[in-house]
Design a protein around this motif. Structure first.
Motif, PDB file in Angstrom:
ATOM      1  N   HIS A 144       0.916  -1.153   0.008  1.00 28.84           N
ATOM      2  CA  HIS A 144      -0.052  -0.081  -0.037  1.00 28.84           C
ATOM      3  C   HIS A 144       0.831   1.273  -0.272  1.00 28.84           C
ATOM      4  N   SER A 145       0.490   2.257  -0.905  1.00 28.24           N
ATOM      5  CA  SER A 145       1.223   3.626  -0.858  1.00 28.24           C
ATOM      6  C   SER A 145       0.757   4.210   0.405  1.00 28.24           C
ATOM      7  N   VAL A 146       1.839   4.842   1.143  1.00 30.34           N
ATOM      8  CA  VAL A 146       1.505   5.953   1.975  1.00 30.34           C
ATOM      9  C   VAL A 146       1.229   7.439   1.417  1.00 30.34           C
ATOM     10  N   GLU A 147       1.236   7.442   0.337  1.00 30.61           N
ATOM     11  CA  GLU A 147       1.412   8.971  -0.114  1.00 30.61           C
ATOM     12  C   GLU A 147       0.269   8.946  -1.181  1.00 30.61           C
ATOM     13  N   ASN A 148      -0.716   7.857  -1.265  1.00 28.83           N
ATOM     14  CA  ASN A 148      -1.875   7.885  -2.231  1.00 28.83           C
ATOM     15  C   ASN A 148      -2.793   6.870  -1.682  1.00 28.83           C
ATOM     16  N   LYS A 149      -4.004   7.339  -1.169  1.00 32.89           N
ATOM     17  CA  LYS A 149      -4.945   6.650  -0.486  1.00 32.89           C
ATOM     18  C   LYS A 149      -5.498   5.594  -1.147  1.00 32.89           C
ATOM     19  N   ASP A 150      -5.524   5.482  -2.625  1.00 33.37           N
ATOM     20  CA  ASP A 150      -6.191   4.739  -3.553  1.00 33.37           C
ATOM     21  C   ASP A 150      -5.238   3.536  -4.118  1.00 33.37           C
ATOM     22  N   LEU A 151      -4.180   3.941  -4.035  1.00 34.19           N
ATOM     23  CA  LEU A 151      -2.954   2.972  -4.702  1.00 34.19           C
ATOM     24  C   LEU A 151      -2.581   1.921  -3.938  1.00 34.19           C
ATOM     25  N   ALA A 152      -2.878   0.815  -4.012  1.00 32.53           N
ATOM     26  CA  ALA A 152      -2.494  -0.660  -3.634  1.00 32.53           C
ATOM     27  C   ALA A 152      -2.285  -1.796  -4.447  1.00 32.53           C
ATOM     28  N   PHE A 153      -1.572  -2.668  -4.222  1.00 33.32           N
ATOM     29  CA  PHE A 153      -1.249  -3.806  -4.876  1.00 33.32           C
ATOM     30  C   PHE A 153      -1.548  -5.118  -4.027  1.00 33.32           C
ATOM     31  N   ILE A 154      -2.115  -6.185  -4.516  1.00 31.86           N
ATOM     32  CA  ILE A 154      -2.219  -7.450  -3.740  1.00 31.86           C
ATOM     33  C   ILE A 154      -0.879  -8.188  -4.499  1.00 31.86           C
ATOM     34  N   ILE A 155      -0.009  -8.507  -3.559  1.00 35.92           N
ATOM     35  CA  ILE A 155       1.099  -9.282  -3.864  1.00 35.92           C
ATOM     36  C   ILE A 155       1.260 -10.448  -3.217  1.00 35.92           C
ATOM     37  N   THR A 156       1.914 -11.477  -3.863  1.00 40.64           N
ATOM     38  CA  THR A 156       2.096 -12.710  -3.181  1.00 40.64           C
ATOM     39  C   THR A 156       3.721 -13.313  -3.719  1.00 40.64           C
ATOM     40  N   TYR A 157       4.064 -14.226  -2.857  1.00 39.40           N
ATOM     41  CA  TYR A 157       5.174 -14.898  -2.946  1.00 39.40           C
ATOM     42  C   TYR A 157       5.284 -15.835  -4.049  1.00 39.40           C
ATOM     43  N   PRO A 158       6.068 -15.634  -5.212  1.00 40.52           N
ATOM     44  CA  PRO A 158       5.890 -16.372  -6.502  1.00 40.52           C
ATOM     45  C   PRO A 158       6.026 -18.080  -6.150  1.00 40.52           C
ATOM     46  N   PHE A 159       6.899 -18.535  -5.416  1.00 39.15           N
ATOM     47  CA  PHE A 159       6.950 -19.779  -5.063  1.00 39.15           C
ATOM     48  C   PHE A 159       5.954 -20.746  -4.733  1.00 39.15           C
ATOM     49  N   PHE A 160       4.656 -19.546  -4.355  1.00 42.12           N
ATOM     50  CA  PHE A 160       3.613 -20.645  -3.972  1.00 42.12           C
ATOM     51  C   PHE A 160       2.885 -21.273  -4.891  1.00 42.12           C
ATOM     52  N   PHE A 161       3.397 -20.486  -6.180  1.00 45.33           N
ATOM     53  CA  PHE A 161       2.531 -20.677  -7.493  1.00 45.33           C
ATOM     54  C   PHE A 161       3.379 -21.514  -8.619  1.00 45.33           C
ATOM     55  N   THR A 162       4.701 -21.234  -8.590  1.00 45.63           N
ATOM     56  CA  THR A 162       5.584 -21.772  -9.661  1.00 45.63           C
ATOM     57  C   THR A 162       7.106 -22.060  -9.019  1.00 45.63           C
ATOM     58  N   LEU A 163       7.442 -23.314  -9.110  1.00 47.75           N
ATOM     59  CA  LEU A 163       8.824 -23.604  -8.670  1.00 47.75           C
ATOM     60  C   LEU A 163       9.794 -23.243  -9.755  1.00 47.75           C
ATOM     61  N   ASP A 164       9.354 -23.135 -11.019  1.00 46.13           N
ATOM     62  CA  ASP A 164      10.463 -22.960 -11.859  1.00 46.13           C
ATOM     63  C   ASP A 164      10.553 -21.274 -12.345  1.00 46.13           C
ATOM     64  N   TYR A 165      11.365 -20.547 -11.132  1.00 48.88           N
ATOM     65  CA  TYR A 165      11.396 -19.310 -11.430  1.00 48.88           C
ATOM     66  C   TYR A 165      12.655 -18.875 -10.952  1.00 48.88           C
ATOM     67  N   SER A 166      13.342 -18.209 -11.765  1.00 47.18           N
ATOM     68  CA  SER A 166      14.867 -17.852 -11.379  1.00 47.18           C
ATOM     69  C   SER A 166      15.215 -16.404 -11.599  1.00 47.18           C
ATOM     70  N   ILE A 167      15.685 -15.594 -10.894  1.00 48.64           N
ATOM     71  CA  ILE A 167      15.889 -14.220 -10.810  1.00 48.64           C
ATOM     72  C   ILE A 167      17.230 -13.841 -11.170  1.00 48.64           C
ATOM     73  N   GLU A 168      17.649 -12.963 -12.113  1.00 44.71           N
ATOM     74  CA  GLU A 168      18.996 -12.408 -12.131  1.00 44.71           C
ATOM     75  C   GLU A 168      18.939 -10.873 -11.980  1.00 44.71           C
ATOM     76  N   ILE A 169      19.827 -10.149 -10.978  1.00 45.97           N
ATOM     77  CA  ILE A 169      19.765  -8.855 -10.674  1.00 45.97           C
ATOM     78  C   ILE A 169      21.127  -8.349 -11.215  1.00 45.97           C
ATOM     79  N   SER A 170      20.941  -7.312 -12.011  1.00 46.70           N
ATOM     80  CA  SER A 170      21.955  -6.372 -12.442  1.00 46.70           C
ATOM     81  C   SER A 170      22.761  -5.865 -11.274  1.00 46.70           C
ATOM     82  N   ASP A 171      24.063  -5.709 -11.595  1.00 44.35           N
ATOM     83  CA  ASP A 171      24.948  -4.801 -10.665  1.00 44.35           C
ATOM     84  C   ASP A 171      24.435  -3.413 -10.253  1.00 44.35           C
TER      85      ASP A 171
END
Lengths: 72, 165
Positions: free
Chosen positions: B49-76
């Motif tokens: 939930h945004s603390v700056e915008n009362k209407d702005l919110a996303f529902i999020i979840t942990y991806p591994f509840f739903f897929t095991l085939d998920y790998s992330i690479e993060i740039s420097d």
């Protein structure tokens, strides 16, 4: 739109600290190298626009309990 | 501090749980401060939930509840922005959405990567991976319980616990 023509290995500088260099040209693909300060995002346009659309659609939540009732 | 949510009403939080997204979130780049809310003890879905915008919110979840085939690479560059030297210290979440027919979709193409210690976050677009930005969930698949517990403890006491009852 400012249109410039650059050759391989030539660069453009945007503002004071963003530099775009032509790294390679193979067929119709141009490889660009981008130097920008941390905190200035650089995006491939069509993917970025897709993600932006997805976010806007995801933020449009009618009723949060629709999610919470999905449960297991 | 207090902030207002159009869906949850007035909320009171400790400022230490505010997560900063220096680049905002695509589509909402002007808003940089969010909190994660756990509602009614639900351990699958959380609210970003945004603390700056009362209407702005996303529902999020942990991806591994739903897929095991998920790998992330993060740039420097992103490691630097998130002040992280070990990708395993990041909390990885995905934004979800539901359509009119109550189908659930998760955005695997652009996960939310959060450093809970430094209170920094970014939605990182995985340009080089073929994941879908709207992956349809047919069923859940729980990953190793131990793994999950470790990841979820990253957020302990760094989120808002909200109970309607």
């Amino acid at each position: 739109m400012l249109v410039l023509t650059r050759k391989l290995d030539e660069s453009i500088i945007i503002g004071d600290n963003i530099k775009v260099t032509v790294i390679s040209i193979i067929g119709k693909q141009v490889k660009l190298g981008i130097e920008a300060p941390v905190g200035v995002p650089v995006h491939r346009e069509e993917v970025y626009l897709k993600i932006k659309d997805e976010n806007i659609s995801a933020a449009n939540i009618d009723d949060i309990d629709n999610f919470f009732s999905l449960g297991e | 501090m207090k902030f207002f949510s159009s869906r949850l009403g007035e909320l009171n939080i400790d400022e230490t749980i505010i997560i900063n997204f220096p680049e905002g979130i695509p589509g909402f780049n002007d808003f940089k401060k969010y909190v994660i809310i756990q509602k009614d003890n639900n351990k699958t879905f959380f609210i970003l939930h945004s603390v700056e915008n009362k209407d702005l919110a996303f529902i999020i979840t942990y991806p591994f509840f739903f897929t095991l085939d998920y790998s992330i690479e993060i740039s420097d560059e992103d490691c630097e922005l998130l002040k992280i030297d070990d990708v395993n210290k990041l909390g990885i979440f995905v934004i979800t959405k539901i359509d009119k027919d109550k189908n659930l979709f998760i955005n695997l193409k652009a996960p939310l990567c959060i450093n809970f210690e430094a209170k920094l976050g970014k939605q990182i677009i995985l340009y080089d991976k073929d994941y879908s930005p709207a992956f349809k969930i047919e069923k859940t698949c729980l990953s190793e319980e131990q793994d999950l517990k470790e990841k979820l403890t990253l957020m302990e006491n760094k989120i808002l616990y909200y109970n309607e009852k």
